[in-house]
Design a protein around this motif. Structure first.
Motif: not given
Ligand SMILES: [Zn+2]
Ligand SMILES: [Zn+2]
Length: 653
Positions: A1-9, A51-57
């Motif tokens: 899964m791919i986690i997109t962080l607050k800064d876009g990374s 468990e799934d791709d998401c945007e995480l802050s």
């Protein structure tokens, strides 16, 4: 899964991970500071497994939502400490709030000494550093669990949860609480907290329920932030209208009269009268017509307006509905329907519009007594209410006129820098709460946005806060403790004209429906007075002061001259008094200063001889002798122009 962080990374993982593990993977420092997280914009506990791709802050205590998790965890530690020291106390609820947190207990009330002892126990618990663990139980087991612990309030809370609710608990050491979270990983994360006060509070805010003992506290990420906050709170207490307003004898409350029914004392009444005269004259200048309509009406009126269905609990109903043939009345919660009938008294043509009706309206709202507070949460209040009946092509100009009037009021009172604007919209997921359909609302809400953009005021949009008949522009201000209230409101209404069958004959000879703008100009007088007390810490601009000048004769010999000065001041419309007590002049000056009076006039032999007064003011201190006429000219100008003079600094005294 791919986690997109607050800064876009982005971070990639090949399997499920808890948010805390992801935080650790980013950095140990972040994991230590983390208090909660936002996943696709939703606040989640650090223990949540992704468990799934998401945007995480990842949230820390520097973020308001992260700070709330820290404070809520502190409230659990408070509850654990109370249970250790008072095993018979029963747990009610313990949420985080704007300024910190509280917890309600069924228990004897807590003294400051008790709070100190509880704080000590909390420090011990934090030092023990127990980990917080989350677990879930099915409904019946959850109830049995809390019954076994002897916590009837928790049992009641679980029973009230919807059938399909996930029932979760958090434990730390020997303590477990029913809780939806989120929480810190360990009590060790609490670095700076303080129990600030205790009070009584009804279970669920309802006076019919048992009175519980509430403990308030606050927590911050760092000690210096906490100290800064406590200092601010000390300062706020000095300005708190609920204390200062009583100390200054502006208002009082009396148990036998009732909660939420403050008495405006002569000084408070004088201030409100001053504002009321000003606003009524100003509205007249702006083309308003004044009405004076009844404080109550038959139930039938509220049935038409829909209040009977939507708002009956909030009204004081007079008479027994069940009794055959009884006429039932209700005290009015607003003036709208009354002014509609003023409009309907004669047929209107397009040339008659806009009709701007203003009324200084006393209104009644039957709110929970648990909610009552000073002059800001009351059951009877007086408001600068108004309704504009306008043609569709006049909506923008008239709305703009209302905003302009509200801004003028705020500027004159020196409050314009303290407000924010909110556009309150309908909740799209709950349209059955409102009149009309979504398409109509879209149209009117867009209209409203356009008008506000044309006017050029900065606003934030809040969904779900609209009136049932239309969107609102709410002008918000915070009290000394940071709690926000609506001070002024301007509302666009496209439905009630139809409900009350209001029409006008247009140019083309056709009967059409007008729009209605509901608005206040200065808002609710009691609430505005509270705001002014806190804003000025009781040092009001001279024009608003209930006592603008006090004459201080040096001795009894000068009472006659003082009386002459007093008469002349009063003849010029200045609110003046004379202190005729046989006290020393120094004492009289000190008292007048404590009363925060703008001007004192000291009169003795020299003054009488030369027909002058020795002026002392809140603004310049000792201003020396002045010719009486000169002084009167200056203060009259200050009052007429509603000047807000610069106060003297502490050092200048
Ligand atoms: Zn909790
Ligand atoms: Zn209205």
């Amino acid at each position: 899964m791919i986690i997109t962080l607050k800064d876009g990374s982005k971070k990639e993982y090949d399997g499920a991970r808890s948010i805390f593990e992801i935080a650790q993977d980013i950095s140990e420092g972040l994991a230590r500071a983390a208090t909660a997280a936002e996943v696709n914009g939703e606040v989640k506990d650090l223990r949540t497994v992704i468990e799934d791709d998401c945007e995480l802050s990842i949230l820390t205590a520097n973020d308001p939502k992260g700070l709330a998790a820290l404070r809520h965890t502190t409230s659990h530690v408070l509850a654990e400490a109370v249970k250790r020291l008072y095993p018979n106390a029963k747990l009610a609820i313990g949420p985080s709030i704007d300024t910190g947190f509280y917890y309600d207990f069924e228990s004897d009330s807590f003294s400051r000494e008790d709070l100190d002892a509880i704080e000590k126990e909390m420090k011990k618990i934090i030092k023990e550093g127990a980990k917080l663990e989350r677990f879930e139980l099915p409904r019946e087991k959850a109830i049995a669990f809390m019954e076994e612990k002897g916590e009837p309030y928790k049992v009641e809370l679980i029973r009230d949860l919807p059938e399909d609710a996930i029932i979760s608990f958090y434990s730390q050491g020997e303590f477990t609480d029913l809780c939806a979270g989120p929480h810190l990983m360990s009590t060790k994360g609490i670095k700076a907290f303080k129990l600030t006060s205790s009070s009584g509070a009804y279970w669920r805010g309802n006076e019919k329920n048992k009175m519980l003992a509430r403990i308030y506290g606050t927590a911050f990420a760092k000690k210096d932030e906490l100290n800064e906050h406590l200092k601010q709170m000390e300062e706020a207490k000095k300005r708190d209208h609920n204390k200062l307003g009583r100390d200054m004898e502006l208002f009082a409350t009396v148990d036998v009269i009732g909660q939420g029914l403050p008495l405006l004392m002569p000084k408070g009444a004088s201030m409100i009268q001053t504002m009321q005269r000003w606003i009524e004259d100003e509205e007249e200048r702006r083309g308003y017509m004044r009405t004076k309509t009844p404080l109550m009406a038959k139930k039938d009126l509220y049935v038409i307006s829909d209040h009977w269905d939507h708002y009956k609990e909030g009204m004081f109903v007079l008479g027994d509905e069940e009794k055959e043939g009884e006429e039932v009345f209700a005290l009015r919660p607003m003036t709208c329907p009354f002014q509609y009938y003023v409009y309907k008294q004669s047929p209107k043509s397009y040339r008659d519009l806009p009709c701007r009706y203003g009324e200084t309206s006393t209104l009644f709202r039957n709110e929970d007594s648990g909610e009552m507070h000073g002059l800001t949460r009351v059951r009877q209040f007086t408001i600068s209410e108004g309704h504009l009946v306008v043609r569709p092509d006049q909506v923008e100009d008239e709305f703009r006129g209302c905003v302009d009037l509200a801004k003028y009021c705020l500027e004159t009172l020196g409050l314009e820098g303290d407000v924010t604007y909110e556009l309150s919209l309908a909740d799209p997921d709950n349209m059955d709460k409102y009149l009309g359909n979504r398409e109509l609302w879209d149209e009117v809400e867009n209209n409203m946005r356009q008008i506000l953009n044309h006017i050029g005021i900065k606003y934030t949009e809040v969904t779900g806060e609209a009136a049932f008949y239309g969107p609102k522009l709410d002008i918000q201000a915070k009290n000394v403790y940071g709690k926000q209230d609506t001070m002024i409101t301007i509302q666009l209404d496209m439905f009630l004209a139809e409900r009350f069958d209001m029409t006008f004959v247009d140019k083309d000879g056709e009967k059409k429906r007008p729009y209605i703008i509901h608005r206040t100009s200065i808002g609710c007088y009691e609430r505005t007075l509270a705001w002014l007390i806190e804003k000025y810490a009781g040092k009001f601009p001279t024009w608003l002061c209930p006592e603008q000048v006090r004459i201080l004769p040096i001795s009894e010999k000068f009472h006659d001259y003082g009386a002459k000065v007093l008469e002349k001041l009063r003849a010029n419309g200045i609110k003046a008094t004379m202190d005729e007590r046989a006290e020393k002049i120094g004492y009289k000056i000190r008292e007048a200063r404590l009363a925060k009076l703008p001007y004192m006039l000291v009169v003795g032999a020299q003054e009488e001889e030369q027909n002058v007064v020795a002026v002392r003011s809140r603004f310049l201190g000792d201003e020396g002798q002045k010719n009486l006429d000169e002084f009167i000219d200056a203060i009259c100008k200050e009052i007429r122009t509603k000047e807000i003079r610069q106060e003297m600094t502490e050092e200048g005294k």
